[in-house]
Write an enzyme that holds these catalytic residues in place. Structure first.
Site, PDB file in Angstrom:
ATOM      1  N   GLU A   1     -32.568   7.517  14.965  1.00 58.47           N
ATOM      2  CA  GLU A   1     -33.926   7.606  14.432  1.00 58.47           C
ATOM      3  C   GLU A   1     -34.737   8.305  15.517  1.00 58.47           C
ATOM      4  O   GLU A   1     -34.823   7.814  16.635  1.00 58.47           O
ATOM      5  CB  GLU A   1     -34.522   6.240  14.139  1.00 58.47           C
ATOM      6  CG  GLU A   1     -35.933   6.360  13.572  1.00 58.47           C
ATOM      7  CD  GLU A   1     -36.714   5.059  13.573  1.00 58.47           C
ATOM      8  OE1 GLU A   1     -37.638   4.930  12.753  1.00 58.47           O
ATOM      9  OE2 GLU A   1     -36.421   4.173  14.404  1.00 58.47           O
TER      10      GLU A   1
ATOM     11  N   ASP B   1     -32.402   2.965  17.194  1.00 54.63           N
ATOM     12  CA  ASP B   1     -33.787   2.875  16.756  1.00 54.63           C
ATOM     13  C   ASP B   1     -34.707   3.685  17.666  1.00 54.63           C
ATOM     14  O   ASP B   1     -34.643   3.583  18.905  1.00 54.63           O
ATOM     15  CB  ASP B   1     -34.219   1.406  16.755  1.00 54.63           C
ATOM     16  CG  ASP B   1     -35.667   1.215  16.373  1.00 54.63           C
ATOM     17  OD1 ASP B   1     -35.995   1.422  15.203  1.00 54.63           O
ATOM     18  OD2 ASP B   1     -36.467   0.871  17.266  1.00 54.63           O
TER      19      ASP B   1
END
Length: 582
Positions: free
Chosen positions: A302, A270
């Protein structure tokens, strides 16, 4: 693999060969550390009795580490005491009583039913993103696996399942990254879920968060201030200090735990732009690759920075491509507020660039980033380095009312966009419920209390004050309270009234992808793409077998497709066509 690096202790309890457990804690700020062991004194035959706490001091070793070895076994409840404060093990493998409760020495004797599973190659991935809590925990997801496999999905991806405060939440506010969230099920129930997926040929990914900790239950700052760079700001406070060897070890060993002890097939990291340390990312990838050489292990980023240099075979398989989502959202809905403003101008041209080159922003000035350049060149990368999606937890749940695309655009346009997603060479990601035509929202929900609950609720409403629809206070009152149980319950995905027609569409498209496209994706290369109108694009790719895949899409109100030369493999009226040419 020895988890100690450079003489440092491993995080968490270590079982030793003499059936003892070595407990380790990095507490460089502590003057003394003790461990409390919960020893129940039960009356025979009743299961009831008193509880005695056995307390023992940890021994300081080096560089802020503390250690003790005790003759205890799996199931033992323990916690550390620093001064007057009892804290859980930050590398606890299991918790009882939440993130403020007892840590438990785990039992890792699960008998795997699919021990020979080695995973699937990356180019075969069709990923379904899932939130465990809204689907009934690990057992609830297990029951749904056959339906996912029958649809044509080849992998599921779990939103974070690490321990966080309360029973319900998205998981990105976790504070104990090694522990499975109690409300979702036990560690063995998670293993059973992964086992069942592997038996069906499904890979399993996990979303992990190494860029911050949540606001409730993070005790690290109390005794390990060096865990954070207080002078480096992120949206969540001081940046994690991954340049500190014990901190880097904490996260790398966490990744290895999920992949080895639970047999996840891959991880999605993330918001790594908030870590802002490419060297750490490269080291982590290298260690994971070296530790698991005989399995298909996939690592996905990400990264808002659109850093193409991380996307290489020895590092990360792919990146979530927000640019694909954002430009299609503009074309489908006409929305141009917030970050969609970066895609409002010439969206068809931007979509063409995305299909042929990966990122839309490759060093271009971004209005949403104060006009600063964002991204690096990505045209040299194969399409499979990019994970594309029309919806995900962020893009639905970060809307004030959590609306899905089905409620925001014309159904015919959404079907065409779905065909583009599933038949393009990029790796497609779906969000739970979209395959059923779900119209239930996915909202932002938490389980905080008292002042923190108030701060989260009011902060959420202030966040949307800049949007015209929520400019006045009365409108903002309609934004659901994240801490209300009803907000969570509304977020359970329910099939829409036309669910079967949507399932049929997905089955058909994924069958075409499986049979005609996936076998030739290993060496796929983009040939080019061009905008043929304000909302229409034609794109071409050369597949690994030498044939060419063509796709045309028109999202205008009066669609017209160009003449097609080749074998038509799918068409949806005048809005979409995919074909193969020799």
């Amino acid at each position: 693999m020895d988890q100690r690096v450079g003489g440092l202790n491993a995080w968490g309890p270590e079982p030793l060969e003499d059936d003892t457990i070595r407990f380790n804690l990095w507490a460089p700020n502590a003057d003394a550390v003790a461990i409390e062991i919960d020893t129940p004194n039960l009356h025979p035959g009743t299961g009831r009795g008193t509880v005695n706490y056995t307390t023992a001091p940890l021994i300081p070793t080096e560089n802020g580490w503390w250690q003790i070895t005790l003759p205890v076994g799996p199931g033992t409840r323990y916690r550390f005491r620093i001064g007057d404060t009892a804290v859980p093990d930050p590398a606890s493998r299991r918790q009882q009583g939440g993130v403020h409760g007892w840590s438990i020495v785990s039992d890792d004797n699960y008998q795997w039913r699919a021990p020979d599973w080695r995973g699937r190659p990356w180019h075969e991935m069709v990923i379904m993103e899932l939130h465990a809590g809204t689907l009934g925990g690990f057992s609830g997801i297990t029951q749904r696996l056959p339906a996912f496999a029958a649809l044509g999905v080849t992998a599921i991806e779990l939103m974070p399942i690490n321990a966080f405060a309360g029973d319900r939440g998205w998981g990105y506010d976790g504070v104990l990254p090694y522990a499975v969230h109690e409300a979702y099920g036990s560690p063995d129930e998670l293993r059973a879920l992964i086992d069942a997926a592997h038996e069906l040929g499904l890979s399993v990914f996990l979303d992990v968060v190494y860029n911050h900790f949540g606001p409730d239950g993070n005790y690290l700052g109390l005794y390990a201030d060096r865990f954070f760079h207080r002078d480096v700001a992120t949206p969540w406070g001081g940046a994690v200090a991954v340049d500190e060897p014990p901190v880097a070890r904490f996260f790398i060993d966490n990744a290895l735990m999920w992949l080895r002890d639970y047999r996840f097939d891959g991880l999605r990291f993330d918001a790594v732009h908030a870590i802002n340390n490419p060297a750490f990312l490269d080291t982590m990838a290298a260690e994971i690759r070296a530790a698991l050489p005989d399995r298909h292990t996939h690592l996905v980023l990400e990264n808002e920075a659109n850093d193409a240099s991380r996307l290489r075979p020895d590092a990360y398989d792919a990146q979530w491509n927000d640019d694909f989502h954002n430009v299609l959202h503009v074309l489908l809905t006409g929305e141009t507020n917030a970050y969609y403003g970066d895609f409002a101008d010439r969206p068809a041209e931007r979509l063409a660039r995305c299909l042929s080159q990966g990122f839309v922003y490759q060093g271009d000035p971004s209005p949403n980033h104060d006009g600063k350049p964002r991204g690096t060149p990505s045209a040299h990368l194969p399409p499979t380095r990019f994970v594309s999606f029309l919806q995900n937890h962020d893009q639905v749940g970060n809307r004030a009312l959590g609306e899905r695309l089905k409620l925001l655009t014309d159904p015919a346009k959404l079907r065409a966009a779905t065909a583009l997603l599933l038949l393009s060479p990029q790796i497609p990601l779906l969000f739970m419920g979209e395959e059923d035509g779900s119209e239930t929202p996915f909202l932002f929900f938490t389980d905080f209390h008292d002042d923190l609950a108030d701060a989260v609720r009011e902060g959420r409403r202030r966040e949307f004050a800049k949007f015209a629809a929520f400019a006045d206070e009365q409108a903002r009152e309609t934004i659901p309270d994240p801490n209300d149980l009803a907000t969570f319950e509304q977020s359970r995905p329910l099939p829409g009234a036309d669910a079967e027609s949507w399932r049929a569409l997905y089955r058909n498209l994924l069958g075409i992808r499986r049979d005609r496209i996936v076998p030739h994706l290993r060496d796929v290369r983009a040939i080019g793409a061009e905008a043929t109108g304000d909302a229409s694009v034609v794109a071409h790719w050369r597949l690994g077998n030498g044939t060419f895949l063509g796709i045309a899409i028109d999202l205008s109100d009066t669609p017209t497709l160009p003449a097609i030369e080749g074998e038509l493999i799918y068409t949806d009226g005048a809005r979409f066509a995919a074909w193969l040419e020799s």
